[in-house]
Design a protein around this motif. Structure first.
Motif, PDB file in Angstrom:
ATOM      1  N   PHE A  12      -1.487   0.083  12.289  1.00  0.00           N
ATOM      2  CA  PHE A  12      -1.417   1.099  12.953  1.00  0.00           C
ATOM      3  C   PHE A  12      -0.593   1.252  14.191  1.00  0.00           C
ATOM      4  CE2 PHE A  12      -4.508   2.174   9.709  1.00  0.00           C
ATOM      5  CZ  PHE A  12      -4.223   3.399   9.077  1.00  0.00           C
ATOM      6  N   SER A  15      -1.221  -2.596   7.746  1.00  0.00           N
ATOM      7  CA  SER A  15      -2.091  -1.361   8.227  1.00  0.00           C
ATOM      8  C   SER A  15      -2.755  -1.407   9.696  1.00  0.00           C
ATOM      9  CB  SER A  15      -3.098  -1.195   7.426  1.00  0.00           C
ATOM     10  OG  SER A  15      -2.573  -1.203   5.832  1.00  0.00           O
ATOM     11  N   PHE A  31       2.659   3.615   3.047  1.00  0.00           N
ATOM     12  CA  PHE A  31       1.385   4.217   2.001  1.00  0.00           C
ATOM     13  C   PHE A  31       2.169   4.944   1.000  1.00  0.00           C
ATOM     14  CE2 PHE A  31      -1.886   3.424   5.446  1.00  0.00           C
ATOM     15  CZ  PHE A  31      -2.479   2.217   4.820  1.00  0.00           C
ATOM     16  N   GLU A  34       2.593   5.409   7.360  1.00  0.00           N
ATOM     17  CA  GLU A  34       2.341   6.416   6.426  1.00  0.00           C
ATOM     18  C   GLU A  34       3.296   6.568   5.362  1.00  0.00           C
ATOM     19  OE1 GLU A  34      -0.657   7.603   6.369  1.00  0.00           O
ATOM     20  OE2 GLU A  34      -1.183   6.994   8.319  1.00  0.00           O
ATOM     21  N   ARG A  73       2.461   3.599  14.311  1.00  0.00           N
ATOM     22  CA  ARG A  73       1.955   5.315  14.400  1.00  0.00           C
ATOM     23  C   ARG A  73       1.429   5.577  15.841  1.00  0.00           C
ATOM     24  NH1 ARG A  73      -2.408   8.392  10.453  1.00  0.00           N
ATOM     25  NH2 ARG A  73      -2.548  10.009  11.646  1.00  0.00           N
ATOM     26  N   LYS A  95       4.264   2.847  -1.434  1.00  0.00           N
ATOM     27  CA  LYS A  95       3.347   1.918  -2.232  1.00  0.00           C
ATOM     28  C   LYS A  95       2.559   2.689  -3.356  1.00  0.00           C
ATOM     29  CE  LYS A  95       1.812   0.080   1.641  1.00  0.00           C
ATOM     30  NZ  LYS A  95       0.951  -0.792   2.642  1.00  0.00           N
TER      31      LYS A  95
END
Ligand code: SF4
Ligand code: SF4
Lengths: 292, 175
Positions: free
Chosen positions: B83, B81, B100, B97, B86, B103
């Motif tokens: 980022f 994570s 996420f 995302e 992104r 998961k």
């Protein structure tokens, strides 16, 4: 005096006491009043992988607690700050989600209204208190301390949500450090991640990420490594020896919270800044003149 | 209430799974077409070198609809994570995302949750925080508590029944 509800999150108030102590110590000197509120819970960002709705709902719940008291929120932990900021963005723009998340909050008599501002440690120090005010308060400038900054991923990304500094070239920590007399220098690994979020399921890999970055910092002969995140600090300071083992290096890098260094420059006694809790070799720095 | 209520496929969890699937479907419809497989995400991925995560491939598999394959794979749990993917994607696709969502689906389908996540979730359920308040060691090897350090009592949910009621709603809500 500006007033904020301090949202402590989990990692800081359950183990990273040096961060909390130094924050509580320096803020009143900078004319920031911190208000403690009852009832906060985890923001749930660290377990977003399990259930994203939970993160949205718990973040909204925490914001609502501060809104009830008509206070803005200061979230020292960058991960919490991201969770609350993201929640605010979603609930302020998506009416359906706003209604739904609010329906979870009614039992506890809470309501997310979107009135509270959510500020991070850098927003607060750099933008709200400001460099001029910090300059005024410096009593013991840190003479040419060569520092490496570590912002923590969540403080600067994703910029789409509105973060505290530039995603690729953050400079606010540098500005603060220069103001207190330190000498921050660029290093190529500055934006590398500490790996902390892998601790849950791949702890060895998490430590390897930490060790790899610190090893490079050590090779570039920095005096100190400065961070602002309780998750990152746990990796770089509390677990430094273990992190070194994963990269077969003897790491001896003094690691401090930005707020601790700031406190030292303001002449606050080191016991009050939790310097006795840093486990990395900060005695090398000879901070405050005496042996730490 | 227990972890199972919040994560696995009890009768009431069908809706949760359906909802996450819809979220993924939206990601698939809305973003995977924009991805032109430049692999910029993977070149900066913090988990790439160490754990062989390739976010551009995650997006490619999503486009092909190979969701079950990813849900069943450990690789989705290697993302840390950060980022960066992104932030840097020229097409506004956010592999993190997608990860996420994948998961979340793995958990809602009753797959084994890896590592410590279960313990953290249990801790949030039972006391509102990720972990217990700890005593820590000082540089000179003394054990100290928050109180010793002059810190106030930790803020946590005051009415546990109501707090848990809220959490259980999230788990079982019909959308
Ligand atoms: S997700 Fe974005 S960065 Fe990654 S391959 Fe696709 S277009 Fe490139
Ligand atoms: S967020 Fe995850 S997938 Fe994206 S770059 Fe970071 S580690 Fe890689």
């Amino acid at each position: 005096m500006k007033k904020y509800a301090v949202y402590p999150g989990c990692v800081m108030p359950t183990e990273q006491y040096a961060y909390e102590m130094s924050i509580r110590e320096i803020m009143p000197h900078l004319d920031i009043e911190l208000v403690d509120l009852k009832g906060f819970s985890c923001c749930s960002e660290p377990i977003k992988s399990v259930n994203q709705m939970l993160t949205l709902a718990l973040s909204a719940r925490n914001i609502a607690i501060a809104e009830k008291e008509e206070l803005d929120i200061f979230a020292p932990c960058p991960m919490c700050h991201l969770a609350l900021s993201d929640c605010k963005r979603v609930l302020d723009t998506n009416l359906m989600m706003n209604k739904r998340v609010n329906s979870y909050l009614t039992d506890e008599g809470l309501k997310y209204t979107g009135t509270a501002e959510i500020v991070s440690i850098l927003d607060l120090l750099h933008d709200i208190v400001g460099i001029d005010k910090i300059k005024e308060k410096v009593k013991k400038p840190l003479k040419d301390l060569k520092t490496a900054t570590h912002y923590g991923c969540h403080l600067i990304r994703p910029s789409e949500i509105g973060r505290s500094d530039d995603a690729e070239n953050p400079q606010k920590m540098e500005n603060i450090l220069k103001t207190i007399g330190a000498k921050p220098e660029y290093y190529p690994e500055k934006l590398d991640c500490c790996g902390a979020l892998l601790t849950a399921n791949l702890p060895e890999s998490a430590l390897t990420k930490t060790g790899q970055k610190l090893q490079r910092v050590q090779e570039q002969e920095f005096d100190a490594f400065i961070d602002t995140c309780p998750w990152c600090h746990r990796q770089y300071d509390s677990k430094q020896i273990k992190a070194g083992e994963t990269v077969a290096a003897k790491l001896e890098v003094p690691v401090l919270y930005l707020t601790q260094l700031l406190g030292i420059s303001m002449g606050i006694p080191k016991e009050k800044l939790g310097l006795n809790l840093n486990l990395s070799p900060i005695e090398k720095l000879n901070l405050g003149g005496k042996k730490t | 209430m227990t972890i199972t209520d919040l994560t696995s496929m009890g009768e009431s969890q069908t809706e949760l799974k359906k909802e996450i699937n819809e979220r993924l479907q939206r990601l698939q419809d809305e973003i995977s077409d924009y991805c032109y497989q430049c692999a910029k995400c993977t070149s900066g991925c913090e988990a790439h070198k160490l754990l062989e995560l390739e976010p551009h491939k995650i997006v490619a598999l999503l486009k092909k609809g190979l969701i079950d394959e990813m849900v069943n794979s450990d690789v989705i749990w290697t993302c840390m994570s950060c980022f960066k993917c992104r932030e840097r994607c020229p097409q506004n696709v956010a592999p993190v995302e997608v990860l996420f969502a994948l998961k979340n689906i793995a958990v809602a389908s009753g797959q084994q949750i890896p590592g410590n996540y279960t313990a953290m979730l249990q801790s949030v359920l039972s006391m509102g925080l990720l972990q217990e308040v700890k005593n820590v060691l000082t540089r000179d090897n003394k054990t100290v508590s928050r109180t010793n350090l002059g810190l106030p009592e930790v803020s946590k949910p005051t009415d546990h029944t109501k707090f848990q009621m809220m959490l259980s709603k999230i788990a079982v809500e019909k959308v």
